[in-house]
Design a protein around this motif. Structure first.
Motif: not given
Length: 365
Positions: A197-223
């Motif tokens: 669903a995301f562009s590469a830069r948008q995925a990186v921005e989202q990942a930085a936010l999710f880090q506080q909740y210890s997200v350990g796996w980000f699948e198909e961040a982009v196509s």
């Protein structure tokens, strides 16, 4: 006249099963799922295979691939696989055609193991006794309460990891992730899946936010077709957040390109899409060569046995939608024990028996 030790028949059917609640992810919505089944007969035994694909796959199987398979020796699986690849050349060795091949290949391996009266993992060479899986659902169509209940129940049952969908409403993702973490506690790993669903830069921005909740796996961040984008995300996300993709790989070349680009931390493969058991094992061998963790996508009933025989297997997907369907259609499903799938080694092949009477109300082809 056909030899008695050769494949005598191939039969196909398609079934459409409604979801228990409308489902959606970052890029798609659906309220039913179609499964196409294949049964192959030889020497008094039947092998069962299937794929989750459009019902048109059943017609393609019957009109295109049946003639390639019937009359061949059931042990010549790689030769049959190669013949099917040749037969579909002008239709494209991907998508619907490859899903059809996948269903046939799964049936052939199930048949071969039954002819030897062995569980498939014993025939392939079993490496481990059980396969770790993660509970997968958390659809974007769920209310927050539904999300928390589903993921929380899996955590309470002993699953070591759970996965949720994100990306449909990016502005809500962080709050949904927060609530998911609250439901599962700190000891259960939290995975997320954007389904491209995301562009590469948008995925990186989202990942930085999710880090506080210890997200350990980000699948198909982009196509998953955007290998450079996946590589960019992998290079710019926290080191403890694994980037996963591969569920839309159809050929060994697809997986090779993904690994050569350094696009993932975990490679996924789906035996119902990538050429059945034969294609799945080849993807696993590539992971072995690249020292890369390997994961199966969806359909636990199809994947348990080959996963038990793959060197770098890490974790597989216990997908809510497919688990429901497989419980409706099959007896002999592998049992789940505290987040691990365990095979029934007393049953030959995949251990599955098709429940025709229960399946008939869902038949569409």
């Amino acid at each position: 006249m056909m030899d008695s030790d050769h494949i005598s028949d191939l039969t196909v059917a398609a079934f459409e099963v409604p979801t228990d609640f409308p489902e959606s992810d970052g890029t798609l919505k659906w309220d039913s799922t179609t499964i196409v089944t294949v049964e192959i007969s030889a020497m008094g035994k039947n092998g069962l295979g299937f794929t989750y694909a459009n019902a048109a796959t059943a017609l393609y199987l019957d009109k295109k691939l049946k003639q390639v398979v019937v009359g061949k020796h059931p042990f010549s699986i790689q030769a049959i696989f190669n013949d099917m690849l040749t037969a579909v050349r002008n239709d494209g060795q991907c998508g619907l055609a490859m899903m059809a091949i996948s269903a046939v290949d799964i049936a052939l391996w199930d048949l071969k193991a039954k002819l030897f009266n062995l569980p498939l993992c014993s025939l392939l060479g079993q490496l481990r006794q059980q396969a770790k899986v993660y509970g997968s659902g958390g659809f974007t169509s769920y209310t927050d309460a539904q999300l928390q209940e589903q993921l929380g129940n899996w955590a309470a049952e002993g699953f070591r990891a759970v996965k949720m969908k994100i990306g449909r409403e990016p502005q809500r993702d962080l709050e949904r992730v927060r609530k998911a973490r609250g439901a599962i506690g700190e000891k259960t790993d939290l995975f997320i899946d954007a389904n491209g669903a995301f562009s590469a830069r948008q995925a990186v921005e989202q990942a930085a936010l999710f880090q506080q909740y210890s997200v350990g796996w980000f699948e198909e961040a982009v196509s998953s077709q955007d290998l450079q984008g996946l590589q960019f995300v992998r290079q710019h996300t926290p080191p403890d957040m694994r980037i996963a993709a591969g569920e839309y790989g159809y050929t060994t070349d697809d997986f090779m390109r993904m690994l050569e680009h350094g696009s993932v931390d975990v490679l996924q493969a789906d035996a119902t899409r990538c050429g059945g058991i034969t294609g799945f094992l080849k993807a696993g061998q590539l992971c072995n060569a690249y020292h890369m963790p390997f994961s199966f996508h969806c359909s636990p009933a199809a994947h348990l046995h080959p996963a038990l025989c793959t060197d770098t297997f890490y974790i597989g997907e216990y997908f809510h939608d497919h688990v429901r369907i497989e419980k409706i259609l099959f007896d002999g499903l592998p049992q789940v024990e505290k987040g691990f799938l365990v095979p029934d080694l007393s049953a030959p092949g995949l251990g599955l028996n098709f429940k025709m009477q229960d399946a008939d109300p869902y038949r569409i082809s």
